[in-house]
Design a protein around this motif. Structure first.
Motif, PDB file in Angstrom:
ATOM      1  N   THR A 245       1.114  -1.021  -0.168  1.00 58.78           N
ATOM      2  CA  THR A 245       0.359  -0.179   0.076  1.00 58.78           C
ATOM      3  C   THR A 245       0.747   1.213   0.302  1.00 58.78           C
ATOM      4  O   THR A 245       1.775   1.308   0.525  1.00 58.78           O
ATOM      5  N   GLY A 246       0.441   2.022  -0.734  1.00 63.84           N
ATOM      6  CA  GLY A 246       1.203   3.133  -0.636  1.00 63.84           C
ATOM      7  C   GLY A 246       2.462   3.237  -1.888  1.00 63.84           C
ATOM      8  O   GLY A 246       3.488   4.029  -2.122  1.00 63.84           O
ATOM      9  N   PHE A 247       2.941   2.647  -2.986  1.00 68.76           N
ATOM     10  CA  PHE A 247       4.013   1.831  -3.862  1.00 68.76           C
ATOM     11  C   PHE A 247       3.406   1.655  -4.806  1.00 68.76           C
ATOM     12  O   PHE A 247       2.285   1.331  -4.979  1.00 68.76           O
ATOM     13  N   PRO A 248       4.173   2.390  -5.491  1.00 63.20           N
ATOM     14  CA  PRO A 248       4.210   2.491  -7.093  1.00 63.20           C
ATOM     15  C   PRO A 248       3.358   0.998  -7.779  1.00 63.20           C
ATOM     16  O   PRO A 248       4.069  -0.153  -7.223  1.00 63.20           O
ATOM     17  N   LYS A 249       1.946   0.844  -9.117  1.00 67.98           N
ATOM     18  CA  LYS A 249       2.076  -0.730  -9.307  1.00 67.98           C
ATOM     19  C   LYS A 249       2.695  -1.331 -10.150  1.00 67.98           C
ATOM     20  O   LYS A 249       2.449  -0.360 -11.242  1.00 67.98           O
ATOM     21  N   PHE A 250       3.299  -2.087 -10.262  1.00 63.52           N
ATOM     22  CA  PHE A 250       4.522  -2.199 -12.243  1.00 63.52           C
ATOM     23  C   PHE A 250       3.522  -3.646 -12.210  1.00 63.52           C
ATOM     24  O   PHE A 250       3.590  -4.339 -11.467  1.00 63.52           O
ATOM     25  N   GLU A 251       3.688  -3.478 -13.299  1.00 64.44           N
ATOM     26  CA  GLU A 251       2.774  -4.887 -13.843  1.00 64.44           C
ATOM     27  C   GLU A 251       4.158  -5.964 -14.307  1.00 64.44           C
ATOM     28  O   GLU A 251       4.865  -5.255 -14.539  1.00 64.44           O
ATOM     29  N   ASP A 252       3.497  -6.888 -13.854  1.00 62.30           N
ATOM     30  CA  ASP A 252       4.667  -8.473 -14.147  1.00 62.30           C
ATOM     31  C   ASP A 252       6.151  -7.834 -13.319  1.00 62.30           C
ATOM     32  O   ASP A 252       7.454  -7.722 -13.726  1.00 62.30           O
ATOM     33  N   PRO A 253       6.127  -7.573 -11.573  1.00 58.90           N
ATOM     34  CA  PRO A 253       7.533  -6.773 -11.070  1.00 58.90           C
ATOM     35  C   PRO A 253       8.647  -7.893 -11.329  1.00 58.90           C
ATOM     36  O   PRO A 253       9.406  -6.585 -11.392  1.00 58.90           O
ATOM     37  N   MET A 254       8.393  -8.938 -11.359  1.00 58.89           N
ATOM     38  CA  MET A 254       9.851  -9.308 -11.391  1.00 58.89           C
ATOM     39  C   MET A 254      10.339  -8.962 -12.943  1.00 58.89           C
ATOM     40  O   MET A 254      11.783  -9.459 -13.059  1.00 58.89           O
TER      41      MET A 254
END
Length: 317
Positions: A245-254
């Protein structure tokens, strides 16, 4: 009092251009494509944690040691210096660039040459980062070696290095924990970038425990609760990778933005005809990882935001 100078030691997670321009992919396109639009020797599409911390301290990014050797116009005792070299570690690695001891030797020589006065050092902050090159080098050369014994010796040497930096006169020394190595694309590629490697993460947790314990011990030795501080890089990475919560959401973060067309190639590789041997995403800002090991500028910014509470404490000596 706000730190007035930043000194940096470590590897590619902190290197802003020390690597020889004829070596390493950080000097190849598309590195630096997001900022400043060309390669600068940073292992990312843009700026790094080093740059964000300097900005937070209202300082320019420290000059790299490599450029300081080209004359006085590159020297600036007001902002400090970056001694980090991509691919290096506490000990020697296959890269053959200056390890941590060598980097501190360079720093000590600068002090002997009177570039930095005791007053300069007393108002300074040192940033020390390591991303695991010692471990990969050890396992490459000793596949059946005692990794836990090596880890114990490694973290003890790191502790001695931190103390040496402080003994040279640096007021405050910040050391980053090891990032979640088991979650790097170079590891998670085997499961389509979906799951971290638990065995590697267990080893990382031991390393970070030793580092945290070393910092506590060093503070006891100096009768101070803040001469040495830990920057929790591991928690910073995981907070973002798990879409906290509160952090950017990266698609497929890895999954990395830039990768070789096959396992034998890396981001930036080209054949003799100039044909790209890598693929790149359309927008690096949507990706946490730039290549198989390093975050994007957006990724580093997200990690940096997790460290703001401890950085605010560092501001005041």
């Amino acid at each position: 009092m706000r730190p007035t100078k930043l000194f940096v030691f470590g590897d590619s997670y902190a290197d802003t251009g020390n690597k020889n321009i004829t070596e390493g992919r950080a000097w190849k396109f598309p590195y630096g494509i997001s900022f400043p639009g060309r390669p600068t020797g940073r292992f990312s599409d843009g700026i790094l944690l080093t740059d964000y911390i300097a900005r937070f301290l209202m300082l320019k990014t420290p000059v790299t040691y490599h450029w300081s050797k080209f004359g006085s116009r590159y020297l600036n005792s007001r902002i400090g210096m970056n001694f980090a070299y991509g691919g290096t570690g506490v000990y020697n690695t296959s890269d053959n660039d200056p390890n941590m001891t060598d980097q501190i030797n360079f720093f000590e020589q600068q002090i002997k040459d009177h570039l930095y006065s005791p007053a300069d050092l007393n108002s300074s902050l040192a940033l020390v980062t390591l991303s695991g090159n010692d471990y990969s080098n050890f396992q490459e050369k000793n596949p059946d070696g005692d990794i836990l014994g090596f880890q114990f010796n490694l973290t003890n040497q790191l502790k001695a290095d931190l103390k040496r930096i402080h003994d040279l006169g640096v007021k405050k020394v910040a050391v980053a924990t090891l990032q979640p190595v088991g979650c790097l694309p170079t590891v998670t590629v085997s499961n389509d970038y979906k799951k971290c490697n638990d065995s590697i993460e267990m080893l990382v947790s031991f390393h970070n425990y030793y580092v945290t314990t070393a910092v506590a011990d060093l503070n006891n030795q100096t009768n101070s609760n803040s001469s040495f501080v830990v920057l929790d890089l591991h928690n910073g990475f995981m907070s973002v990778l798990t879409n906290g919560t509160g952090f950017p959401k990266f698609e497929d973060p890895m999954k990395p933005c830039c990768m070789g067309v096959s396992s034998e190639y890396n981001c930036g590789d080209m054949d003799k005809n100039g044909t790209r041997l890598y693929t790149m995403c359309r927008n690096p800002r949507e990706y946490f990882f730039w290549d198989s090991v390093h975050p994007t500028q957006a990724g580093w910014r997200a990690v940096y935001t997790t460290m703001l509470p401890i950085l605010r404490k560092i501001l005041f000596f």
